[in-house]
Design a protein around this motif. Structure first.
Motif, PDB file in Angstrom:
ATOM      1  N   SER A  38      47.047  29.212 -24.017  1.00 27.59           N
ATOM      2  CA  SER A  38      46.741  30.763 -23.542  1.00 27.59           C
ATOM      3  C   SER A  38      48.143  31.153 -23.831  1.00 27.59           C
ATOM      4  N   GLY A  39      49.209  31.116 -22.906  1.00 28.10           N
ATOM      5  CA  GLY A  39      50.126  31.763 -23.132  1.00 28.10           C
ATOM      6  C   GLY A  39      50.803  31.785 -24.554  1.00 28.10           C
ATOM      7  N   ARG A  40      50.595  30.861 -25.457  1.00 29.61           N
ATOM      8  CA  ARG A  40      51.186  30.675 -26.723  1.00 29.61           C
ATOM      9  C   ARG A  40      50.345  31.957 -27.573  1.00 29.61           C
ATOM     10  N   ASP A  41      49.036  32.071 -27.370  1.00 27.66           N
ATOM     11  CA  ASP A  41      48.053  32.739 -28.026  1.00 27.66           C
ATOM     12  C   ASP A  41      48.461  34.198 -27.408  1.00 27.66           C
ATOM     13  N   THR A  59      57.835  45.326 -21.818  1.00 24.47           N
ATOM     14  CA  THR A  59      58.249  44.108 -21.316  1.00 24.47           C
ATOM     15  C   THR A  59      56.979  43.221 -20.955  1.00 24.47           C
ATOM     16  N   LEU A  60      56.510  42.130 -21.307  1.00 24.68           N
ATOM     17  CA  LEU A  60      55.689  41.261 -21.026  1.00 24.68           C
ATOM     18  C   LEU A  60      55.988  40.026 -20.508  1.00 24.68           C
ATOM     19  N   GLY A  61      55.737  39.750 -19.167  1.00 24.36           N
ATOM     20  CA  GLY A  61      56.027  38.569 -18.449  1.00 24.36           C
ATOM     21  C   GLY A  61      54.868  37.772 -18.417  1.00 24.36           C
ATOM     22  N   ILE A  62      55.311  36.292 -18.968  1.00 22.53           N
ATOM     23  CA  ILE A  62      54.116  35.473 -19.045  1.00 22.53           C
ATOM     24  C   ILE A  62      54.572  34.090 -18.241  1.00 22.53           C
ATOM     25  N   ALA A  63      53.770  33.744 -17.407  1.00 28.19           N
ATOM     26  CA  ALA A  63      53.883  32.569 -16.426  1.00 28.19           C
ATOM     27  C   ALA A  63      53.101  31.259 -17.072  1.00 28.19           C
TER      28      ALA A  63
END
Length: 71
Positions: free
Chosen positions: A46-49, A37-41
């Protein structure tokens, strides 16, 4: 790339290779990213990439952004 280096323990692998400690190689096996699992804030550019880049690893992605569409 940093996630891959950490998951495969490349720094440890490099150290034991330079020390020619082939007997220790099995002790420093890494883990696969598949199913992790990867969490993105933040889901800006950058997050979408990042979501696009980890797609081949079949990771579970959890993201938060106050401005993003929930879908």
């Amino acid at each position: 790339m940093f996630m891959l280096a950490l998951s495969k323990r490349l720094m440890d692998q490099e150290r034991i290779t330079r020390q020619a400690r082939w007997d220790l190689q099995a002790q420093y096996k890494g883990i696969e990213l598949d199913g992790r699992t990867l969490g993105i804030a933040g889901l800006g550019r950058s997050g979408r990439d990042l979501v696009r880049l980890v797609a081949p690893f079949n990771m579970n992605v959890i993201a938060y952004s106050p401005h993003a569409d929930p879908a």
